[in-house]
Motif scaffolding. Structure first.
Motif, short mmCIF file in Angstrom:
data_model
loop_
_atom_site.label_atom_id
_atom_site.label_comp_id
_atom_site.label_asym_id
_atom_site.label_seq_id
_atom_site.Cartn_x
_atom_site.Cartn_y
_atom_site.Cartn_z
N TYR A 125 0.89 -1.16 -0.06
CA TYR A 125 -0.15 0.10 -0.07
C TYR A 125 0.92 1.28 -0.04
CZ TYR A 125 -4.04 -3.03 1.03
OH TYR A 125 -4.86 -3.96 1.20
N THR A 126 1.92 1.13 0.69
CA THR A 126 2.86 2.36 0.69
C THR A 126 3.44 2.77 -0.72
OG1 THR A 126 3.55 1.65 2.96
CG2 THR A 126 4.88 3.38 1.88
N GLU A 127 3.84 1.68 -1.34
CA GLU A 127 4.37 1.74 -2.86
C GLU A 127 3.24 2.11 -3.75
OE1 GLU A 127 5.59 -2.20 -3.88
OE2 GLU A 127 7.50 -2.08 -2.79
N GLN A 128 2.04 1.86 -3.44
CA GLN A 128 1.11 2.41 -4.26
C GLN A 128 0.45 3.86 -3.98
OE1 GLN A 128 -2.61 -0.21 -3.41
NE2 GLN A 128 -1.60 -2.01 -4.56
N GLN A 129 0.94 4.23 -2.76
CA GLN A 129 0.92 5.67 -2.43
C GLN A 129 1.51 6.81 -3.17
OE1 GLN A 129 1.15 5.84 1.86
NE2 GLN A 129 -0.89 6.59 2.13
N ASN A 130 2.67 6.09 -3.50
CA ASN A 130 3.64 7.03 -4.38
C ASN A 130 3.14 7.05 -5.72
OD1 ASN A 130 5.51 7.04 -2.05
ND2 ASN A 130 6.38 5.28 -2.38
N GLN A 131 2.33 6.37 -6.26
CA GLN A 131 1.77 6.38 -7.53
C GLN A 131 0.43 6.79 -7.94
OE1 GLN A 131 2.09 2.26 -8.97
NE2 GLN A 131 4.23 1.88 -8.30
N VAL A 132 -0.31 7.16 -6.66
CA VAL A 132 -1.83 7.70 -6.86
C VAL A 132 -1.62 9.44 -7.35
CG1 VAL A 132 -2.66 6.25 -5.13
CG2 VAL A 132 -1.71 8.65 -4.45
N LYS A 133 -2.60 9.59 -8.09
CA LYS A 133 -2.77 10.90 -8.50
C LYS A 133 -3.76 11.76 -7.81
CE LYS A 133 -1.81 8.83 -13.01
NZ LYS A 133 -2.18 8.79 -14.47
N ASN A 134 -4.35 11.39 -6.88
CA ASN A 134 -5.06 12.24 -6.12
C ASN A 134 -5.27 11.91 -4.62
OD1 ASN A 134 -7.54 10.25 -5.76
ND2 ASN A 134 -7.60 10.43 -7.93
N ASN A 135 -5.77 12.73 -3.79
CA ASN A 135 -5.66 12.90 -2.48
C ASN A 135 -6.89 11.58 -1.95
OD1 ASN A 135 -3.84 14.64 -2.04
ND2 ASN A 135 -5.36 16.37 -1.77
N ARG A 136 -7.66 11.41 -2.88
CA ARG A 136 -8.75 10.61 -2.27
C ARG A 136 -8.13 8.96 -2.20
NH1 ARG A 136 -12.11 7.13 -4.77
NH2 ARG A 136 -11.54 7.97 -6.97
N GLU A 137 -7.43 8.75 -3.19
CA GLU A 137 -6.86 7.56 -3.47
C GLU A 137 -5.69 7.22 -2.55
OE1 GLU A 137 -5.33 6.65 -7.41
OE2 GLU A 137 -7.60 6.78 -8.32
N PHE A 138 -4.97 8.49 -2.17
CA PHE A 138 -3.95 8.57 -1.28
C PHE A 138 -4.53 8.09 0.19
CE2 PHE A 138 -0.87 10.38 1.81
CZ PHE A 138 0.14 9.91 1.41
N ASN A 139 -5.60 8.98 0.63
CA ASN A 139 -6.46 8.82 1.96
C ASN A 139 -6.84 7.25 2.02
OD1 ASN A 139 -5.62 11.12 2.66
ND2 ASN A 139 -7.47 12.05 1.67
N SER A 140 -7.28 6.87 0.97
CA SER A 140 -7.82 5.33 1.13
C SER A 140 -6.93 4.22 1.34
CB SER A 140 -8.51 4.97 -0.20
OG SER A 140 -9.06 3.83 -0.27
N LEU A 141 -5.73 4.82 0.61
CA LEU A 141 -4.56 3.64 1.06
C LEU A 141 -4.11 3.81 2.43
CD1 LEU A 141 -2.81 4.01 -2.54
CD2 LEU A 141 -3.64 1.85 -1.38
#
Length: 259
Positions: A85-101
């Motif tokens: 999930y931490t690696e995925q956070q580095n690839q997200v494009k918006n806050n909603r996805e980041f906060n979800s992770l």
């Protein structure tokens, strides 16, 4: 079935007293064993119970150890998920996805904390189980040793007396065949009704054996004539004169000596 031989009163008294002497010897043998057979049985039950308890404790211990291994595997899986999930956070494009992770990472961390708490509790339980196992093993060893001594003691007594008891029981049955049913019923009833099992007793020092009540002189004379069966008015026991008792005791002692 053939009728029992018709006996004189004296023969009946002798037969009854013979039976009493035989049965008293059987009582004596059983008294030697006392509560020992029951003690052995109780100890055997206790040992079986402790073995069962020990078996359950080991099963419980194994189950807890397996549970700890499973929790540790789960923790590794939670940690792998956090890395993912931490690696995925580095690839997200918006806050909603980041906060979800971020919530997923928080959840995995909470799962790790919970698993570690369970492991700590299970380790404490393991210590408790190990202490119980140690205490149970100590108690079991002690009970087994005690049981071994008691079984050896019982075996020794049984080897000395079992054959004699069996032969005496056969003699008792044999003597019963010479006593009419009415007298045998009375004998059994009296014997079952007194603590020492004495249904037929001799006169000793003017009183029935084992009793403090004096037998009137006239009654003593009647008993000595052996013309009728007389019972002690206080205890209900059948009475025989001391001379007859001595003669029959000598005869029965000789029979027992040959067993």
């Amino acid at each position: 079935m053939a009728n029992k031989k018709e006996l004189t009163v004296e023969e009946k008294l002798r037969a009854l007293y013979d039976l009493q002497l035989i049965d008293s010897r059987i009582d004596e043998i059983r008294s030697m064993r006392g509560e020992l057979p029951l003690e052995v049985e109780d100890l055997q039950d206790e040992v079986a119970g402790l073995n069962k308890r020990l078996e359950k404790l080991h099963v419980d211990l194994s189950s807890i150890e397996t549970g700890i291994k499973e929790k540790k595997i789960a923790i590794d899986e939670f940690k792998e998920a956090i890395v993912k999930y931490t690696e995925q956070q580095n690839q997200v494009k918006n806050n909603r996805e980041f906060n979800s992770l971020e919530k997923e990472i928080e959840f995995q961390n909470l799962e790790i904390e919970l698993a570690e708490k369970h492991i700590k509790e299970m380790k404490a339980s393991i210590e408790s189980k190990k202490n119980n196992i140690s205490d149970t093993e100590t108690k079991l060893a002690s009970r087994k040793e005690h049981l071994g001594h008691k079984e050896a003691e019982l075996k020794s007594i049984m080897s000395e007396t079992e054959r004699e008891e069996q032969l005496l029981l056969e003699k008792s049955e044999e003597f019963m065949q010479n006593i009419e049913d009415r007298l045998l019923t009375a004998y059994t009833r009296i014997r079952n009704g007194v603590k020492n099992g004495l249904a037929v007793v001799s006169i000793e020092r003017g009183a029935s054996a084992g009793s403090y009540f004096t037998i009137p002189p006239q009654t003593q004379v009647e008993i000595a004539t052996r013309k009728k069966i007389i019972t002690d008015e206080h205890s209900g026991r059948i009475l025989v004169d001391s001379a007859l008792a001595a003669e029959e005791k000598e005869k029965i002692d000789a029979i027992i000596a040959k067993i």
